[in-house]
Design an enzyme around this catalytic site. Structure first.
Site, PDB file in Angstrom:
ATOM      1  N   ASP A  30       0.851  -1.190   0.000  1.00 29.62           N
ATOM      2  CA  ASP A  30       0.000   0.000   0.000  1.00 29.62           C
ATOM      3  C   ASP A  30       0.889   1.242   0.000  1.00 29.62           C
ATOM      4  O   ASP A  30       1.400   1.646   1.039  1.00 29.62           O
ATOM      5  CB  ASP A  30      -0.910   0.000   1.235  1.00 29.62           C
ATOM      6  CG  ASP A  30      -1.852   1.210   1.260  1.00 29.62           C
ATOM      7  OD1 ASP A  30      -1.958   1.879   0.220  1.00 29.62           O
ATOM      8  OD2 ASP A  30      -2.463   1.465   2.304  1.00 29.62           O
TER       9      ASP A  30
ATOM     10  N   GLY B  75      -3.329   7.457   3.968  1.00 35.32           N
ATOM     11  CA  GLY B  75      -1.999   7.147   4.459  1.00 35.32           C
ATOM     12  C   GLY B  75      -1.645   5.705   4.145  1.00 35.32           C
ATOM     13  O   GLY B  75      -2.523   4.830   4.061  1.00 35.32           O
ATOM     14  N   GLU B  76      -0.339   5.456   3.974  1.00 29.22           N
ATOM     15  CA  GLU B  76       0.108   4.103   3.634  1.00 29.22           C
ATOM     16  C   GLU B  76      -0.279   3.129   4.731  1.00 29.22           C
ATOM     17  O   GLU B  76      -0.046   3.369   5.909  1.00 29.22           O
ATOM     18  CB  GLU B  76       1.622   4.082   3.424  1.00 29.22           C
ATOM     19  CG  GLU B  76       2.048   4.728   2.123  1.00 29.22           C
ATOM     20  CD  GLU B  76       3.467   4.333   1.742  1.00 29.22           C
ATOM     21  OE1 GLU B  76       3.796   3.142   1.822  1.00 29.22           O
ATOM     22  OE2 GLU B  76       4.240   5.228   1.379  1.00 29.22           O
ATOM     23  N   GLY B  77      -0.860   2.031   4.329  1.00 27.79           N
ATOM     24  CA  GLY B  77      -1.318   1.024   5.264  1.00 27.79           C
ATOM     25  C   GLY B  77      -2.795   1.150   5.553  1.00 27.79           C
ATOM     26  O   GLY B  77      -3.517   0.144   5.576  1.00 27.79           O
TER      27      GLY B  77
END
Length: 647
Positions: free
Chosen positions: A500, A553-555
């Protein structure tokens, strides 16, 4: 094969113990191997000896080079002293070397001095070396002077070489037992879920990590809003975290290097699982593009009926990039996000708790300005790779079945763009996303500074090597390096990874040169509209499953999609086959009753109900009949859906 100083290994063993085969397995990952043969040819009429030599030659790959050192015992020390740092030497064996040393043709010779020279050459050797030697100290004292001279000289050589080597292993009946480091250190550091054989075989690798900083605490979910359905019974053990004893890297502590042979997903179970979907009792056209989730899970789990991921861990990598890469970001914002996640707050932590996933916030080395200097030193890269590998190992040992990779550092997008430019030939402006301020405005000035930083970094490294570790050191930085180690470690332990964001796909690009198998264990739920993710996914062959354009956001974006992916797997595992495939068994309880062919038959109470009777309070259709004993009333054909449990 070196990890924290493990450069030289002595492999001891008795006759036909399997010591040579074990030693050869230690160097299979090395791109270049120099095989130093020490055994003399012997008597031409000795066919049994010739057969032994021929068997040894037949096992050597064609890419290996063979070098004879049977003419002069001192030549072995010269070979070791002149070896280059990038070489791998396999010396087989010291028994033949001692035989030549004691040969009358080489007398007078100072055996003690020659053995001491060999030990010093091993200590100062720049290459990685594996030496094989017979262990004769456990046998009886020979009755002949020549036999005693041989055992004494070989015993002295083994002691001197063992003292000079970083690691010593004794092979008994094909089973390796590590003598150096001490067994006590092995027992203290070996994972509790690892078998005894695995613990001893992985001793150098595990012990090398004992002195590194402890891994961060894992935050377990504290919020659960759904009731997970029962999970179908699984076989004993954790199929997702199966040990990989065939890997020389895990077995001997080999350094993470290009050309590693890591496991591949099962190439047969994936297509079989997708074909099985066509047989299920599903109305409509089925799962659509989400059938790829079923195929991916089946291949990584090794079964045509994959279960929904029960235990999920999110790894949030926190590491900032200095210089122009972080233009447009608020100072301290990434640290605030990391602290927020550790406290169980914020979007990522809440989504993880909702999904029953554990969360681990990982601090990675800060990266220097790539436009002016390398982001990391080579030693930092090695440490970061091993640290990421260790995180994946610990997750597998804890029974984690899916890793979600995310990041929250300043300048990560620019670093990922630099990695893509170096590995895929991308133009930085084409893979750098727009800079959005906290107020939601587009900051074009900051975007141009990032582009300039990546441009200058590529210009600075235009003559540098484009090897995986060089790219991590020059451009990638700490978070990309740790993420790369996570991908490699997860691949080695057969744990799939849900990517991600830019950091994860940049790590996927770098991991291709270290182990091309890693990308086959990665799944991309959504590209998020990010140009770098789009390009890297295309190069890696990862087709995004969704197009939600989330920017949490990443994740966090992956966690939004996780319940959907789990539902698909639960549905595919829990639905029965279509009735037409079960020998004509129909689930309609009235299907077996023949229809009347008499046109005069009619039910007057149903066709012409008497609505004119105001006193009729109980019409015929108001009294429900008890359900019959058909399968639809009992639900006997329906199986419980596959699901997951909390945390």
């Amino acid at each position: 094969m070196s990890v924290d100083g493990w450069n030289t290994v002595l492999v001891l063993g008795g006759i036909r113990s399997g010591k040579s085969e074990f030693a050869e397995s230690l160097v299979t990952d090395a791109p270049v191997v120099r095989y130093v043969a020490t055994a003399p040819e012997g008597d031409p009429e000795d066919t049994e000896w010739a057969t032994r030599l021929a068997a040894h030659r037949a096992r050597r790959p064609g890419s290996w080079t063979t070098e004879e050192s049977t003419e002069d015992p001192r030549r072995l020390a010269d070979v070791l002293e002149s070896a280059e740092p990038n070489e791998m030497l396999l010396v087989d064996d010291l028994g033949g070397w001692v035989t030549v040393l004691l040969d009358p043709d080489h007398q007078p010779a100072d055996d003690v001095a020659t053995i001491a020279e060999l030990a010093e050459a091993i200590r100062g050797c720049a290459a990685r070396v594996v030496l094989v030697s017979p262990e004769v100290g456990l046998s009886l004292v020979p009755t002949t002077p020549l036999g005693r001279a041989f055992t004494d000289a070989l015993g002295a050589a083994n002691r001197a070489v063992a003292d000079a080597c970083d690691a010593v292993v004794l092979v008994v009946a094909g089973q390796p037992v590590w003598l150096k480091p001490a067994a006590t250190a092995i027992e203290q550091t070996a994972p509790a879920t690892t078998s005894t054989a695995t613990a001893t075989a992985t001793a150098p690798f595990v012990a090398s990590l004992a002195d590194t900083e402890p891994t961060p605490e894992v935050q377990l979910p504290d919020v659960l809003t759904h009731t997970p359905p029962a999970t179908p019974p699984q076989e004993a053990g954790n199929p997702w975290a199966a040990p990989t004893m065939a890997l020389p890297m895990v077995a001997t502590g080999l350094v993470i290097q290009p050309g590693m042979e890591l496991p591949m997903p099962n190439e047969y179970e994936g297509p079989q699982a997708v074909d099985r979907l066509a047989t299920l009792d599903v109305p409509g056209a089925g799962l659509g593009v989400l059938d790829r989730v079923v195929g991916f899970a089946a291949a990584t789990q090794g079964t045509s009926v994959p279960a929904a991921w029960d235990s999920v861990r999110v790894l949030l990598l926190h590491g900032d990039h200095a210089g122009g890469a972080s233009a447009g970001t608020v100072a301290g914002e990434s640290a605030r996000r990391a602290a927020q996640a550790r406290a169980g707050q914020g979007a990522l932590a809440r989504l993880a708790a909702e999904s029953g996933a554990s969360l681990q916030v990982v601090d990675t080395p800060a990266s220097a300005p790539i436009e002016d200097q390398p982001a990391l030193t080579p030693d930092q890269v090695e440490s970061a790779l091993r640290y990421g590998w260790r995180l994946a190992e610990q997750a597998a040992d804890a029974g984690v079945q899916l890793l979600v990779l995310g990041a929250c550092g300043a300048g990560t997008e620019a670093a990922a763009a630099a990695v893509l430019a170096a590995t895929a030939g991308a133009e930085p402006p084409a893979v750098l996303g727009r800079v959005i301020t906290d107020s939601g405005e587009i900051d074009d000035a900051a975007w141009m500074i990032r582009c300039a930083a990546v441009r200058d970094a590529l210009h600075r490294t235009r003559r540098s090597s484009r090897g995986a570790k060089d790219i991590l050191a020059e451009l990638g930085g700490g978070d990309v390096a740790v993420a790369t180690g996570v991908l490699l470690g997860a691949t080695a332990r057969r744990v799939p990874v849900l990517l991600d964001g830019p950091v994860g796909v940049a790590a996927g690009m770098v991991s291709r040169d270290l182990a091309g198998q890693a990308r086959h264990w990665c799944l991309l739920a959504d590209h998020g509209g990010h140009p770098a993710v789009r390009l890297a996914a295309d190069v890696l062959g990862l087709t995004p499953l969704l197009d939600l354009r989330l920017d949490l956001g990443e994740g966090a974006n992956a966690l939004v999609a996780l319940p959907l992916l789990r539902s698909v797997l639960a549905l595919s595992a829990g639905l029965p086959a279509h009735p037409s495939l079960n020998g004509g068994d129909d689930t309609d309880p009235g299907a077996d009753e023949p229809e009347s062919t008499d046109p005069s038959y009619a039910d007057p109470d149903l066709t012409e109900p008497d609505f004119a009777e105001p006193d009729s309070t109980e019409p015929d259709f108001a009294e429900p009949e008890p359900a019959g004993p058909g399968p639809a009333s009992t639900g006997a054909d329906e199986q419980p859906a596959s699901g997951w449990r909390a945390g």
